[in-house]
Structures are given as C-alpha cells and as structure tokens.
Design a protein around this motif. Structure first.
Motif, mmCIF file in Angstrom:
data_model
loop_
_atom_site.group_PDB
_atom_site.id
_atom_site.type_symbol
_atom_site.label_atom_id
_atom_site.label_comp_id
_atom_site.label_asym_id
_atom_site.label_seq_id
_atom_site.Cartn_x
_atom_site.Cartn_y
_atom_site.Cartn_z
ATOM 1 N N GLN A 181 44.173 -5.982 -5.440
ATOM 2 C CA GLN A 181 45.598 -6.076 -5.762
ATOM 3 C C GLN A 181 45.910 -7.352 -6.542
ATOM 4 N N TYR A 251 48.945 -0.833 1.935
ATOM 5 C CA TYR A 251 49.310 0.578 1.802
ATOM 6 C C TYR A 251 50.599 0.908 2.549
ATOM 7 N N GLU A 284 45.566 4.412 6.274
ATOM 8 C CA GLU A 284 45.057 3.241 5.566
ATOM 9 C C GLU A 284 45.615 1.907 6.064
ATOM 10 N N ARG A 287 44.086 1.501 10.362
ATOM 11 C CA ARG A 287 42.747 1.554 10.987
ATOM 12 C C ARG A 287 41.864 2.484 10.171
ATOM 13 N N SER B 28 31.192 -11.353 9.581
ATOM 14 C CA SER B 28 31.000 -10.107 8.835
ATOM 15 C C SER B 28 32.196 -9.745 7.961
ATOM 16 N N SER B 30 34.930 -9.996 4.999
ATOM 17 C CA SER B 30 35.114 -10.591 3.679
ATOM 18 C C SER B 30 36.567 -10.594 3.211
ATOM 19 N N HIS B 31 37.506 -10.085 4.004
ATOM 20 C CA HIS B 31 38.908 -10.067 3.551
ATOM 21 C C HIS B 31 39.445 -11.494 3.408
ATOM 22 N N THR B 32 40.186 -11.741 2.338
ATOM 23 C CA THR B 32 40.685 -13.098 2.103
ATOM 24 C C THR B 32 42.195 -13.200 1.908
ATOM 25 N N SER B 76 41.075 -15.568 11.490
ATOM 26 C CA SER B 76 41.795 -14.368 11.061
ATOM 27 C C SER B 76 40.795 -13.333 10.581
ATOM 28 N N VAL B 78 40.322 -8.846 9.789
ATOM 29 C CA VAL B 78 40.964 -7.522 9.742
ATOM 30 C C VAL B 78 39.993 -6.358 9.558
ATOM 31 N N ASN B 79 38.704 -6.613 9.445
ATOM 32 C CA ASN B 79 37.792 -5.519 9.075
ATOM 33 C C ASN B 79 37.395 -4.603 10.238
ATOM 34 N N GLY B 111 39.986 -4.373 15.966
ATOM 35 C CA GLY B 111 39.044 -3.271 16.188
ATOM 36 C C GLY B 111 39.242 -2.214 15.108
ATOM 37 N N VAL B 112 38.562 -1.082 15.252
ATOM 38 C CA VAL B 112 38.669 -0.037 14.224
ATOM 39 C C VAL B 112 39.644 1.071 14.629
ATOM 40 N N ASP B 135 47.614 -7.600 14.913
ATOM 41 C CA ASP B 135 48.069 -7.305 13.565
ATOM 42 C C ASP B 135 49.582 -7.474 13.379
HETATM 43 C C1 B12 Z 1 42.883 -5.365 0.202
HETATM 44 C C2 B12 Z 1 41.927 -4.716 1.177
HETATM 45 C C3 B12 Z 1 40.568 -4.856 0.922
HETATM 46 C C4 B12 Z 1 39.989 -5.630 -0.261
HETATM 47 C C5 B12 Z 1 39.793 -7.094 0.208
HETATM 48 C C6 B12 Z 1 39.587 -8.113 -0.869
HETATM 49 C C7 B12 Z 1 39.557 -9.489 -0.276
HETATM 50 N N1 B12 Z 1 38.528 -10.250 -0.574
HETATM 51 O O1 B12 Z 1 40.457 -9.850 0.481
HETATM 52 C C8 B12 Z 1 38.661 -4.857 -0.468
HETATM 53 C C9 B12 Z 1 38.950 -3.618 -1.289
HETATM 54 C C10 B12 Z 1 37.518 -5.610 -1.125
HETATM 55 C C11 B12 Z 1 38.400 -4.425 0.972
HETATM 56 C C12 B12 Z 1 37.153 -4.236 1.509
HETATM 57 C C13 B12 Z 1 36.923 -3.809 2.803
HETATM 58 N N2 B12 Z 1 37.836 -3.350 3.679
HETATM 59 CO CO1 B12 Z 1 39.663 -3.556 3.412
HETATM 60 N N3 B12 Z 1 41.597 -3.486 3.218
HETATM 61 C C14 B12 Z 1 42.404 -3.984 2.318
HETATM 62 C C15 B12 Z 1 43.850 -3.520 2.610
HETATM 63 C C16 B12 Z 1 44.159 -2.356 1.688
HETATM 64 C C17 B12 Z 1 44.937 -4.592 2.485
HETATM 65 C C18 B12 Z 1 44.644 -5.906 3.220
HETATM 66 C C19 B12 Z 1 45.569 -6.992 2.720
HETATM 67 O O2 B12 Z 1 45.379 -7.506 1.645
HETATM 68 N N4 B12 Z 1 46.611 -7.330 3.488
HETATM 69 C C20 B12 Z 1 47.532 -8.415 3.153
HETATM 70 C C21 B12 Z 1 47.305 -9.607 4.095
HETATM 71 C C22 B12 Z 1 48.232 -10.769 3.717
HETATM 72 O O3 B12 Z 1 47.681 -9.173 5.393
HETATM 73 P P1 B12 Z 1 46.644 -8.598 6.489
HETATM 74 O O4 B12 Z 1 45.263 -8.846 6.085
HETATM 75 O O5 B12 Z 1 47.052 -7.213 6.768
HETATM 76 O O6 B12 Z 1 46.999 -9.529 7.751
HETATM 77 C C23 B12 Z 1 48.308 -9.483 8.295
HETATM 78 C C24 B12 Z 1 48.282 -9.406 9.804
HETATM 79 O O7 B12 Z 1 47.150 -8.732 10.299
HETATM 80 C C25 B12 Z 1 48.385 -10.815 10.255
HETATM 81 N N5 B12 Z 1 47.154 -11.542 10.550
HETATM 82 C C26 B12 Z 1 45.928 -11.425 10.029
HETATM 83 N N6 B12 Z 1 45.111 -12.320 10.557
HETATM 84 C C27 B12 Z 1 45.821 -13.063 11.427
HETATM 85 C C28 B12 Z 1 45.472 -14.155 12.225
HETATM 86 C C29 B12 Z 1 46.436 -14.754 13.040
HETATM 87 C C30 B12 Z 1 46.087 -15.914 13.916
HETATM 88 C C31 B12 Z 1 47.780 -14.262 13.016
HETATM 89 C C32 B12 Z 1 48.829 -14.898 13.834
HETATM 90 C C33 B12 Z 1 48.117 -13.173 12.217
HETATM 91 C C34 B12 Z 1 47.141 -12.582 11.427
HETATM 92 O O8 B12 Z 1 48.999 -11.528 9.208
HETATM 93 C C35 B12 Z 1 48.969 -10.815 7.969
HETATM 94 C C36 B12 Z 1 50.369 -10.698 7.407
HETATM 95 O O9 B12 Z 1 51.183 -9.906 8.203
HETATM 96 C C37 B12 Z 1 43.717 -3.062 4.108
HETATM 97 C C38 B12 Z 1 44.614 -1.894 4.524
HETATM 98 C C39 B12 Z 1 46.089 -2.166 4.453
HETATM 99 N N7 B12 Z 1 46.608 -3.137 5.171
HETATM 100 O O10 B12 Z 1 46.768 -1.520 3.723
HETATM 101 C C40 B12 Z 1 42.241 -2.647 4.192
HETATM 102 C C41 B12 Z 1 41.511 -2.761 5.518
HETATM 103 C C42 B12 Z 1 41.896 -4.060 6.200
HETATM 104 N N8 B12 Z 1 40.032 -2.797 5.136
HETATM 105 C C43 B12 Z 1 39.304 -2.243 5.954
HETATM 106 C C44 B12 Z 1 37.874 -2.192 5.835
HETATM 107 C C45 B12 Z 1 37.138 -1.489 6.956
HETATM 108 C C46 B12 Z 1 37.201 -2.756 4.744
HETATM 109 C C47 B12 Z 1 35.699 -2.716 4.479
HETATM 110 C C48 B12 Z 1 34.822 -2.998 5.676
HETATM 111 C C49 B12 Z 1 35.314 -1.394 3.805
HETATM 112 C C50 B12 Z 1 35.387 -0.167 4.634
HETATM 113 N N9 B12 Z 1 34.434 0.125 5.517
HETATM 114 O O11 B12 Z 1 36.320 0.580 4.458
HETATM 115 C C51 B12 Z 1 35.547 -3.795 3.374
HETATM 116 C C52 B12 Z 1 35.284 -5.222 3.868
HETATM 117 C C53 B12 Z 1 33.819 -5.619 3.916
HETATM 118 C C54 B12 Z 1 33.550 -6.732 4.883
HETATM 119 N N10 B12 Z 1 32.367 -7.340 4.794
HETATM 120 O O12 B12 Z 1 34.348 -7.046 5.720
HETATM 121 C C55 B12 Z 1 40.056 -1.577 7.083
HETATM 122 C C56 B12 Z 1 39.930 -2.246 8.449
HETATM 123 C C57 B12 Z 1 39.919 -1.161 9.531
HETATM 124 C C58 B12 Z 1 40.225 -1.597 10.902
HETATM 125 N N11 B12 Z 1 40.407 -2.862 11.235
HETATM 126 O O13 B12 Z 1 40.307 -0.701 11.708
HETATM 127 C C59 B12 Z 1 41.513 -1.516 6.492
HETATM 128 C C60 B12 Z 1 42.640 -1.583 7.528
HETATM 129 C C61 B12 Z 1 41.594 -0.197 5.683
HETATM 130 C C62 B12 Z 1 41.320 1.055 6.517
HETATM 131 N N12 B12 Z 1 42.349 1.673 7.074
HETATM 132 O O14 B12 Z 1 40.187 1.469 6.645
HETATM 133 N N13 B12 Z 1 39.570 -4.293 1.652
#
Ligand code: B12
Lengths: 433, 157
Positions: A181, A251, A284, A287, B28, B30-32, B76, B78-79, B111-112, B135
C-alpha cells in the motif's frame, strides 16, 4: 531425445487466456496437510478457471525450521504450509490426489533466502512459484539485499534447469506489491519489470509481472497498461503474462465492502488485460480465511469477470513515462541486472515509501491526492520529479492511519449505506488452538 | 545480517528525560506498517523510540535491550504467530538476569483465528508479559499503561 512437455502452470494460464477467460487464484495455505489438501480440492472444483495455491508459513519464510517443528509438536496453528518440513511423500500424495500437474499449483512464500524452498519445490516437481530478489527481501526480511540477489540468482538457475526435463518453470515477481500500500504505481511497475529481467538473465523463460490494485481505478488501469507496454518492450523473447493482486492493504471489514472491493479488482483485471487475478476474502482484515471463504471469493470473481466488458482506455497521467525512467536509469547502473538493482537501492534510485529495510534509503514519501490517486510528495534521490507540495509536511500517526484505511473506509461506508444499516456485518471467527 | 536504521530523537540535556521505548516485531513476522504507526504514536506522546524493525531474532532483541536499556519494550506482531513467538521470546527475556524487571508488552493480531484468539492473552501474561493488547485494543489504554509503567518520569504530551 527431447522429453515430452507435461502440463504446466504457465500453459494453463495461456490456454485460459486464449479462450478469453481469467484465471483466479486464492492466497491459501494451511499448516495441516489434510486441510491443505481439502483447500486445493475445493479450489480445483470451484466454479471458476482456477489455479491452486500453496502459501507457505512465516517460519519457513525466514528459514526457522526448528520453530516449524516446535509448532507442529505443540499443536500451534501455522499461517501457511511448511513445505520444507513436511514429509515429501505426504506432499506428493496430496499433489497426486488433486491431479497435479493437470491441475496447476503455485507456491507463494516470501523468502529472501529461498534455497530450502526451491529444494523442496524442485524435489516435488512443482513448476510455478513467486518471488524476486528485491520484492521478497525488502518487505519480508532483514537480509542484506546483495545476499538475497545472490541466492535468488542461484535458485533461478537451478529452477530453470527443470526445463530440461519437460517442465516449464514459471516465476512470478512480487515487485508489483512490495509493502502492499501507499506506493505510487510507477515504482511497482518498474520493480516487477526489473525482476522479470533478472529472472530472464538467470535462465527462466516464463514469468509473470504483477501489480496490486490500489486507491484509484483510473490510475490502476493506467498502471496495468504501462506494465503491459514495458513488458512487451523488454521481455519480448520470453513467455510472460500479467497478474493482478486484489487490494493488498488494509481491507474493508464488512463482508459487503470486502466483496465490492474484490468486484472492482476483477473488473480492473479484465479491463486491464491481466491473465490472472489473486483474490482476497471477506476475512482479510481479521484472520486467515477458511476454505469456504476462499471458494466464495473465487466464484464471486469468476461471475464478475464474465460480466465485465472492456471499456475506455485509461487517461495518461505519466505512469508509463515514470516507470520507464526508473527501469532505464537502473539498467544503466550495471550490465548485470542483480547488481544494478543493488546499486539502485543503495543510491536511492529506487526507494520504497515507508520501507524500514536497512538497504532502502527511506527518503521517498507518498500521499493521496484529492482524487484518490497516489502521488509523490518526496522522491529522495529517485530520478523522477515530486508531484508538488500538496502532501502533508510531516505525517502524524493519525494521518498515516487515515491514508492506510482510505480504501477500507470508502468500501465499508458504501456497504453500510447500501445495506441501509449503520454497522458493518460481522465476521465469524474460527477456533483458537 | 543487516541492521535496521534505529531511529532515535535527540533531546536537549536540560529537558526532563523522555521515556525510552524499544519497539520491535517477533522473529517470524515481517509486517512493518504496525511498527511505523506505533513509532509515530509513541513519539507524538513524548517518548524516544528505538524501532528495531521486523523479523527480529530473539538473540538480537535481547542484545538491543541490553544496549539501549529501554524503559519499556513494545512488541507488535500481526502475522498470526505472535502467541507462539511471544511466549518463546518472553521466556527468554525473563530468564536473562541482565534484563530483570524490564517492562515488556505485546500487541496485535496474535493468532490465526481472529477474535477466537483473544483467550490466548491470559497465557501470554502467564508467560511473563506485563500487558497484552489485542488487535482492537484501545490506544488510550495502551498509552495509559506505558505512562503508568514509568511513573518516575514526566511524560509530556
Ligand atoms: C499490508 C499487509 C501485508 C504486507 C506487509 C508489508 C510490510 N512489510 O508491512 C505484505 C503483503 C507483504 C504481507 C505479507 C504477509 N501477511 Co499480511 N497483511 C497486510 C494487511 C493487508 C494490512 C496490514 C496493515 O498494514 N495494517 C495497518 C497497520 C497500521 O495496522 P495493523 O498492522 O493492523 O495493527 C493495528 C492493530 O493490530 C494494533 N496493533 C498492532 N500491533 C500492536 C501492538 C500494541 C502494543 C498495540 C497496543 C496495538 C497494536 O495497532 C494497529 C492500528 O490499529 C493485513 C490484513 C488487513 N488488516 O487488512 C494482512 C495480514 C496481517 N497478513 C497476514 C499474513 C498471514 C501475512 C503473511 C504471513 C502471508 C500469508 N500467509 O498470508 C505475510 C507475512 C510474512 C511474515 N514473515 O510474517 C494475515 C495475518 C493473519 C492472522 N493474524 O490471523 C493478515 C491479517 C491477512 C489475512 N487475513 O490473512 N501482509
């Protein structure tokens, strides 16, 4: 004596495309082989032109095989299929049961250092995978880019040798996604074309170039046209097709919003001439999706694809010119594509916005303009011009979340208006292990 | 292995010391975008942040803690491997005498299985985390916890 060609992933995409169809594919991967098998079978039997996917788990991606075994021992559910740790006979029998290779299957993984994954794939006779020296390094690891380039080069060469045994090894670049993104599409187009050139240099004769749907349908369509134009120019001597990824950023939460975004991705794929679409599901934003949710997405996209007719050509706002500038500037850095890519990131010619990897300069910044198009607010040392000062000077945490959730908000709001309710629908959660 | 550029904001020697937060993912994951967001949030609320990035091996994290001596460690992830990686990591941290008393919190999608994973939070607290944020946790609760865990310092907002 030449070995007879066997059915291939690339051949399947070609034949569906020749009949005017769109191949749709899930991002599916489960740790349990039995569930993986059911997922592949369900993909095969879905009412759509499908290809199967085995998405690998994160431990395998980073090469932590001890953690895979520990997870299996402790009944921890993995986020993908640990192909290098599961008994190859189990995987072979799974592939056999789904009718591979007549039913095409691709491995999607995200490994910066992919030797173990390629070893496993080659041993299993799998002919299609995804990756790239930059696109599987910067978003997926802290591995130095130069090391990833070296290992990817060796793996490509090894994979290419499969062609001596009647296979058609196919490699898809993830360059059209990177961090998923907020990256203006010209840079994504350039990176995926450069990775296509890298694959070709290392012997791979069938590639796909990728692009992710982003925030503006017109800009996305223009980017797909730019990708086709550059690929035709630079890769005319090998087999290639374009694959579109349904939105890869934050998403929509509501099922309606999620499906409506997938509908737009499908229309975009058809209008933009992509041969293949990787779908996303209603789960998406929460989970890992279930098998049923994946099938729903595949069948929904297939219906939508049949309903879409090719429309007007996109407006030219300069995506092709910018992408070409990137590609040409990078190729001038070195005659070896891998070395050119390493130098390009080191010098900031290629600079992915918000990427934390140590080998990404990190001086470029993007913003969403008032039409929803992605633009450059700062280009760092990249050989292009910024789009002006319209972007915010300093981005705050809430500015960032607002930009990241632009698509989520738009689709969830539209969905709740259409449904006549204020609340987005609820998604069932799976079981906790 | 390459290091991420650790981002630290310098402060004037006269100003009260800003609490130092070490921000990291697990080995494990890689999300940033989550890390980029949390870094901005913590800096805006008066903290110095050392963001060591994604895919951080346990050893590296422990070494960074020893080097930077943070007031709080924020993990933090999310994977979907967060619960497993987090448990292994916190066990490692809690058995390291050099890191005794360190405040460590974890958050994200752990978790997943989505919402069904929320029961895993208790296990993470049992394993040694000082707090677990799911989350959908409230950002205010998180910031409040951070503030209360460094009571000797003034946190400027
Ligand atoms: C962008 C994205 C990617 C990008 C990441 C690029 C990068 N370097 O960051 C790419 C495409 C590369 C990617 C790859 C993968 N992804 Co991805 N990704 C996403 C996506 C679409 C958006 C995440 C995002 O950018 N969020 C924006 C940030 C700002 O917010 P956030 O991460 O959601 O965190 C929020 C809260 O959780 C909270 N939070 C997070 N951490 C913490 C910590 C504390 C202390 C606190 C208070 C709050 C907090 O604060 C944030 C703001 O509200 C999500 C799905 C979605 N959300 O729509 C999947 C998602 C996170 N990915 C997922 C997965 C599994 C992967 C992969 C393992 C591939 C796969 N098997 O499908 C790989 C990662 C490989 C690895 N080694 O880990 C899954 C995780 C599933 C789960 N947990 O059950 C998701 C949910 C998609 C899905 N439904 O399958 N991904």
């Amino acid at each position: 004596m030449a070995v007879p060609a066997r059915p291939s992933f690339a051949g399947h995409v070609r034949s569906v495309a020749a009949s005017g169809g769109l191949v749709v594919q899930p991002r599916m991967g489960f740790g349990d082989p039995q569930r993986m098998l059911h997922g592949l079978l369900a993909t095969k039997h879905a009412a759509a032109h499908t290809a199967g996917t085995i998405t690998l788990d994160s431990y395998t991606r980073v090469g932590d095989f001890a953690a895979v075994l520990e997870a299996i021992d402790n009944d921890v559910e993995l986020n993908g299929y640990p192909i290098a740790s599961i008994d190859p006979f189990v995987t072979l029998s799974m592939l056999d049961t789904v009718g591979h290779p007549r039913f095409p299957v691709q491995v999607r993984h995200g490994s910066a250092l992919p030797t173990a994954v390629f070893d496993a794939m080659v041993g299993l006779g799998l002919d299609a995978t995804e990756g790239g020296p930059a696109s599987y390094c910067l978003p997926y690891s802290r591995v130095p880019l130069s090391r990833a380039v070296q290992e990817w080069a060796a793996c490509c060469e090894r994979f290419a040798e499969l062609s001596e045994f009647g296979f058609e090894p196919h490699l898809e670049s993830f360059g059209g996604c990177m961090l998923g993104q907020l990256c203006p599409p010209s840079l994504l187009v350039a990176i995926t074309v450069l990775e296509g050139l890298f694959f070709r240099q290392h012997g791979v004769r069938s590639v796909s170039l990728s692009l992710t749907q982003q925030t503006h349908a017109g800009q996305d369509l223009e980017a797909l046209a730019a990708l086709h134009a550059l690929a035709a120019e630079k890769l005319s001597d090998i087999d290639w097709h374009v694959v579109l990824y349904a939105y890869m950023g934050v998403y929509p939460r509501s099922p309606r919003g999620a499906l409506s975004l997938l509908a737009d991705a499908t229309s975009l794929a058809v209008r933009g001439g992509a041969a293949r679409l990787i779908v996303k599901t209603v789960a998406e934003s929460y989970r890992i999706p279930t098998i049923a949710e994946n099938v729903e997405a595949l069948e929904f996209a297939a219906v939508r694809a049949r309903q879409t007719t090719v429309g007007e050509p996109p407006e030219d706002t300069g995506v092709l010119a910018e992408a070409r500038t990137f590609v040409d500037a990078v190729l001038e850095l070195h005659s070896d594509v891998g070395k050119a890519i390493v130098r390009a990131f080191a010098s900031g010619y290629l600079d992915v916005p918000y990427c934390l990897h140590a080998d990404n300069t990190g001086r470029s910044r993007s913003y969403l303009d008032n039409t929803g198009r992605l633009r450059w607010s700062s280009v760092g040392a990249m050989p292009i011009r910024a789009d002006g000062t319209a972007g915010p000077a300093a981005v705050s945490s809430s500015d960032l979340l607002t930009a990241l959730s632009f698509i989520q908000r738009r689709y969830d709001e539209a969905a709740s208006v259409r449904a006549g309710i204020g609340e987005p629908g609820k998604i069932e959660s799976g079981s906790c292990r | 292995m390459a290091e991420y550029t650790a981002v630290e904001v310098s402060t004037s020697p006269l100003a009260p010391r800003r609490p130092k937060v070490l921000l990291s993912s697990v080995s494990s994951d890689s999300h940033t975008w989550n890390l980029v967001f949390l870094q901005l949030l913590l800096e805006e609320t008066g903290h110095d942040v050392v963001n060591i990035g994604a895919c951080v091996p346990d050893d590296l994290l422990v070494a960074e803690c020893a080097e930077h001596r943070p007031d709080v460690v924020v993990i933090s992830t999310v994977n979907g491997h967060g619960a497993a990686d987090g448990k292994r990591l916190i066990t490692r941290i809690r058995t390291d005498p050099a890191l005794r008393g360190l405040t460590v919190v974890i958050g994200g999608k752990l978790g997943v299985a989505g919402a069904a994973d929320h029961s895993c939070a208790a296990e993470l607290v049992d394993a040694g985390f000082d707090a677990v944020f799911q989350d959908n946790a409230d950002v205010g609760d998180f910031l409040g916890f951070i503030e209360s865990s460094v009571p000797s310092l003034e946190v400027g907002v």
